[in-house]
Structure formats: structure tokens, C-alpha cells
Design an enzyme around this catalytic site. Structure first.
Site, PDB file in Angstrom:
ATOM      1  N   GLU A  89     -15.882  49.930  57.770  1.00 55.31           N
ATOM      2  CA  GLU A  89     -16.313  48.963  58.381  1.00 55.31           C
ATOM      3  C   GLU A  89     -16.166  49.020  59.857  1.00 55.31           C
ATOM      4  O   GLU A  89     -15.179  49.878  60.186  1.00 55.31           O
ATOM      5  CB  GLU A  89     -15.829  47.730  58.130  1.00 55.31           C
ATOM      6  CG  GLU A  89     -14.416  47.535  58.230  1.00 55.31           C
ATOM      7  CD  GLU A  89     -13.915  46.241  57.630  1.00 55.31           C
ATOM      8  OE1 GLU A  89     -14.517  45.491  57.240  1.00 55.31           O
ATOM      9  OE2 GLU A  89     -12.751  46.133  57.653  1.00 55.31           O
ATOM     10  N   CYS A 102     -14.218  48.049  67.003  1.00 54.10           N
ATOM     11  CA  CYS A 102     -12.797  48.495  66.233  1.00 54.10           C
ATOM     12  C   CYS A 102     -13.300  49.540  65.320  1.00 54.10           C
ATOM     13  O   CYS A 102     -14.266  49.031  64.526  1.00 54.10           O
ATOM     14  CB  CYS A 102     -12.481  47.232  65.748  1.00 54.10           C
ATOM     15  SG  CYS A 102     -10.940  47.270  64.482  1.00 54.10           S
ATOM     16  N   CYS A 109      -6.673  53.127  52.480  1.00 59.03           N
ATOM     17  CA  CYS A 109      -5.490  53.574  53.399  1.00 59.03           C
ATOM     18  C   CYS A 109      -4.308  53.681  52.308  1.00 59.03           C
ATOM     19  O   CYS A 109      -4.279  52.727  51.362  1.00 59.03           O
ATOM     20  CB  CYS A 109      -4.934  52.540  54.302  1.00 59.03           C
ATOM     21  SG  CYS A 109      -3.756  52.825  55.163  1.00 59.03           S
ATOM     22  N   CYS A 113       0.635  48.460  53.066  1.00 56.41           N
ATOM     23  CA  CYS A 113       1.096  47.274  53.677  1.00 56.41           C
ATOM     24  C   CYS A 113       0.717  46.073  52.732  1.00 56.41           C
ATOM     25  O   CYS A 113      -0.591  46.120  52.506  1.00 56.41           O
ATOM     26  CB  CYS A 113       0.693  47.107  55.071  1.00 56.41           C
ATOM     27  SG  CYS A 113       1.235  48.606  56.131  1.00 56.41           S
ATOM     28  N   CYS A 116      -2.325  43.541  53.744  1.00 56.57           N
ATOM     29  CA  CYS A 116      -3.488  44.282  54.277  1.00 56.57           C
ATOM     30  C   CYS A 116      -4.634  44.412  53.282  1.00 56.57           C
ATOM     31  O   CYS A 116      -4.282  45.183  52.146  1.00 56.57           O
ATOM     32  CB  CYS A 116      -3.202  45.367  55.091  1.00 56.57           C
ATOM     33  SG  CYS A 116      -4.523  46.391  55.723  1.00 56.57           S
ATOM     34  N   GLY A 163      -7.532  51.932  57.590  1.00 55.60           N
ATOM     35  CA  GLY A 163      -6.993  53.321  57.353  1.00 55.60           C
ATOM     36  C   GLY A 163      -5.773  53.599  58.438  1.00 55.60           C
ATOM     37  O   GLY A 163      -5.749  52.806  59.575  1.00 55.60           O
ATOM     38  N   SER A 195      -4.021  52.385  67.093  1.00 59.30           N
ATOM     39  CA  SER A 195      -3.077  51.603  66.616  1.00 59.30           C
ATOM     40  C   SER A 195      -2.680  52.311  65.414  1.00 59.30           C
ATOM     41  O   SER A 195      -3.289  52.756  64.215  1.00 59.30           O
ATOM     42  CB  SER A 195      -3.700  50.300  66.189  1.00 59.30           C
ATOM     43  OG  SER A 195      -2.793  49.532  65.356  1.00 59.30           O
ATOM     44  N   ASN A 294      -4.293  36.816  58.321  1.00 55.60           N
ATOM     45  CA  ASN A 294      -5.337  36.504  57.561  1.00 55.60           C
ATOM     46  C   ASN A 294      -5.504  36.676  55.978  1.00 55.60           C
ATOM     47  O   ASN A 294      -4.980  37.718  55.796  1.00 55.60           O
ATOM     48  CB  ASN A 294      -6.747  37.471  58.039  1.00 55.60           C
ATOM     49  CG  ASN A 294      -8.005  36.899  58.165  1.00 55.60           C
ATOM     50  OD1 ASN A 294      -8.167  35.541  57.812  1.00 55.60           O
ATOM     51  ND2 ASN A 294      -9.111  37.574  58.519  1.00 55.60           N
ATOM     52  N   CYS A 337      -9.059  43.381  59.038  1.00 55.68           N
ATOM     53  CA  CYS A 337      -8.685  44.855  58.653  1.00 55.68           C
ATOM     54  C   CYS A 337      -9.165  44.949  57.261  1.00 55.68           C
ATOM     55  O   CYS A 337      -8.493  44.583  56.110  1.00 55.68           O
ATOM     56  CB  CYS A 337      -7.213  45.024  58.668  1.00 55.68           C
ATOM     57  SG  CYS A 337      -6.653  46.682  58.423  1.00 55.68           S
TER      58      CYS A 337
END
Ligand code: SAH
Ligand code: SF4
Length: 350
Positions: A89, A102, A109, A113, A116, A163, A195, A294, A337
Site C-alpha cells: 500500500e 508514504c 515485514c 513488532c 503492527c 516493511g 523510518s 491504531n 501501517c
């Protein structure tokens, strides 16, 4: 599989030369692809027969599977299939003074985490350099469709989509070259921010090879004990080592790093964490960006309430830290994300 954006100008020149096209044609195609973000069918100065041949033999490799808008059209989010298989995305956000996209560096990924959505998918694939850059090209095209309350042209790029950029280093650095090369995409390196979850060798390489590019580091915790739980790569690159790398980046680039902090109710929005974070942020001259978490399907914990966010920010400010509450753009369209790709997968669309 890859995209037309994985080819060099030379590759395209050779292909068109082999078709007996004049040299200026390949230059025209290159400029249209990168500078205008044109699709083949909109390249009006290219003869239709050549456009068809290009589409058949050098497919663009960018399909828009789904598009959603929010914030009265100022946020546009696309689910893209790149190189025929990688689904990611990209989110375009228009503000009065800038337009930021973004972009993703991987499909999924591997960093794990817990909070996420992308981490919950696991790693599916690394994107190629062209696939990463193609998202910025999409954004350049889309920016013209943003409301007139925005500049209606792409001004900034952040690697904050799906990612971990420094887990796909070679291709990410190649994409940075494409994006900043004046003859290719041609955006100023100072308008790009990468990032990272805190991969130390990646930060060192960024300082060395792309010192104009901005750096944001996702901290989320200021003690190794808590960070090990939230951000597993911390066990490999603990806070002291991470701080050393960021400090080296700062010395080399003379730029202010950002610290990202997703506020999780009762977990990392405590006075204790603010007190641990403050000296680190001050030593690094960092700007702290906080955002309420989120909630995602695999981590149904709430983001902090308004009053807890306020208290955390006040505590940091009281400790002389620069801090901003980041907006939660596009929340109604799952713009956090990795969420669009995840919900698309869940419903079988992808
Ligand atoms: N892998 C890189 C870049 C992509 S993530 C990184 O971790 O920095 C981009 C940002 O979104 C990171 O700061 C990440 O921690 C944050 N993020 C991930 N999941 C989130 C969620 N559910 N709510 C709020 N922010 C989240
Ligand atoms: Fe990967 Fe970043 Fe998500 Fe962590 S926060 S799982 S590093 S995308």
C-alpha cells in the site's frame, strides 16, 4: 518479476534502438515515465503503435487494485500490485503546504513488532528498487487530483509504509538513488525521510551514502526491557547501541533525527517512560512524534486516550523535549501501517 522502473535509461535506449526507434524517443519515454508519472496510454506524444509495443514488451508492472479516499479527498490510499505479484500500500496525504506520500519497502515485514499490522503478516517479499520507486511515481500522478487546498504536486516522500527499509537495504538505497537523481525522478534528498525500527548498520549506511536523507527511528519504548517486548529487533540492537548509531548519523549529517512513538494505553504512555525518553531525545537533539496506537487485529490494545496523550506530551515538554502529536490521517480507511493490505488479504481480494 519487476517493473519498467527497474530498467536503466540505457536499458530502455537499447530496447528502443533494437526496434529502430530514434534516440530521442527513448529519452521521451523515460521522461514521461519518471517525471510525469505517465502511463503508456497517456503518453500522447508517443505514436500509438509504439505505446502498444511498450505495454506488451516492457510492461509497467504497476496495477492499482483498490483506491480509497478520506479527509475530503486530501488522503488517498492505494493498494498496488507491483511487478505482477507484490502487494503493498501507498498513502498520499495532502496538506496546505505539502503533499507527502508514504511508501512501502517490503511486502509484509519480518521484524515482528507486536502492535503492527504489517508485522503480523510476516515477510512475504522484498520489493525491487523499481517497485519501491514506482509508488512515488504513482503519487506524483495522483497528486494532481488532490483538492486545491493542497499544492497538488508531490513534495515529500516517507518510507513509513509496509516493511523495514533497512532489512531490504540494497534495493532501498538503489531506490533512493533513482528518486533523487535529477534525470530520473528528481526529488531533493532533503524531502525524503526513511523510518527504521532501529537497524544499526542501516543507519550507518544512510549517514555514509545518503547524508541528505532524513531519519526517523521507531522507539516506542525507552527501556530495553519494554522495547524487547514491543520491538523484537531491540534484542539485537539495544538502546545504547541504537543511540550511538543515531548520534553518529547526526554528527555526520548535522540534521535533527525524529523519534516515533505509538502511544499504547497503559504500556508506554507512562510517566516513567517519558522520564527515560527525555534524556535520550535531548542528547540526540531529536524531535519526538507521538501518535495514538491504531488497534490491529493481532493486538487489540487501545491507543492512549486524549488525556493520557496530553499527560505524556506535557511530561516530555516539561523535560525540555521537542514533541508533536502526529495526526491520524486516513484512519477511516485503515491508513495505519499495513492495514489495507491486511484487510484485503483477509477478504481474499489480494
Ligand atoms: N519498519 C519501519 C517503517 C514502517 S512502520 C519502522 O518500523 O519504522 C511506520 C511507522 O508506523 C513506525 O513508526 C511504526 O512503529 C508505526 N506503526 C506500526 N503499527 C502501528 C499502529 N498499529 N499504530 C500506530 N503506529 C504504528
Ligand atoms: Fe516492520 Fe516497522 Fe511494522 Fe515493526 S513497525 S513490524 S519494523 S513495519
Amino acid at each position: 518479476m519487476s517493473t519498467v522502473y527497474d530498467l536503466t535509461a540505457d536499458d530502455i535506449g537499447k530496447r528502443l534502438g533494437a526496434w529502430d526507434e530514434p534516440r530521442y524517443r527513448s529519452k521521451q519515454v523515460w521522461t514521461q515515465l519518471w517525471k510525469r508519472g505517465a502511463t503508456y496510454d497517456s503518453m500522447s506524444e508517443i505514436p500509438p503503435a509504439l505505446r502498444e509495443r511498450l505495454a506488451a514488451e516492457l510492461p509497467m508492472g504497476v496495477q492499482v487494485l483498490d483506491e480509497r479516499t478520506a479527509d475530503r479527498g486530501a488522503t488517498r490510499k492505494a493498494l498496488l500490485r507491483l511487478g505482477g505479484q507484490h502487494i503493498v500500500e501507498a498513502v498520499l496525504m495532502g496538506y496546505p503546504d505539502r503533499v507527502t506520500v508514504c511508501i512501502s519497502s517490503q511486502a509484509g515485514c519480518a521484524m515482528g513488532c507486536t502492535f503492527c499490522a504489517t508485522g503480523q503478516m510476516g515477510l512475504q517479499n522484498n520489493l525491487t528498487a523499481g517497485e519501491i520507486s514506482a509508488q512515488a511515481v504513482w503519487a506524483r500522478r495522483e497528486a494532481a487530483r488532490l483538492p486545491a487546498t493542497t499544492p497538488q504536486r508531490l513534495t515529500n516522500i516517507v518510507f513509513m509504509g509496509m516493511g523495514e527499509p533497512f532489512a531490504n537495504q540494497r534495493r532501498v538505497f538503489r531506490s533512493l538513488e533513482q528518486l533523487t537523481d535529477p534525470d530520473t525522478f528528481g526529488i531533493g534528498a532533503r524531502h525524503i525521510t526513511v523510518s527504521t525500527v532501529g537497524i544499526v548498520p542501516g543507519i550507518e549506511r544512510l549517514a555514509e551514502h545518503a547524508p541528505q536523507v532524513g531519519l526517523a527511528v521507531s522507539f516506542h519504548a525507552a527501556s530495553d526491557e519494554l522495547r524487547d517486548q514491543l520491538v523484537p529487533p531491540n534484542t539485537r540492537y539495544p538502546l545504547a547501541e541504537l543511540e550511538r548509531a543515531i548520534s553518529g548519523w547526526r554528527a555526520r549529517t548535522r540534521r535533527r533525527p525524529s523519534i516515533e512513538w505509538a502511544l499504547i494505553d497503559g504500556v508506554n504512555d507512562t510517566a516513567g517512560q517519558a522520564e527515560l525518553l527525555a534524556p535520550i531525545a535531548r542528547r540526540l537533539g531529536a524531535h519526538v512524534n507521538v501518535i495514538p496506537l491504531n488497534p490491529t487485529p493481532g493486538y487489540p490494545v487501545m491507543g492512549s486516550s486524549r488525556s493520557r496523550i496530553r499527560a505524556f506530551v506535557d511530561a516530555l515538554e516539561g523535560l525540555r523535549v521537542n514533541v508533536t502529536i502526529r495526526d491520524t490521517r486516513g484512519r477511516s480507511i485503515d491508513a495505519a501501517c499495513g492495514q489495507l493490505a491486511l484487510s484485503a488479504q483477509a477478504t481474499g481480494r489480494a
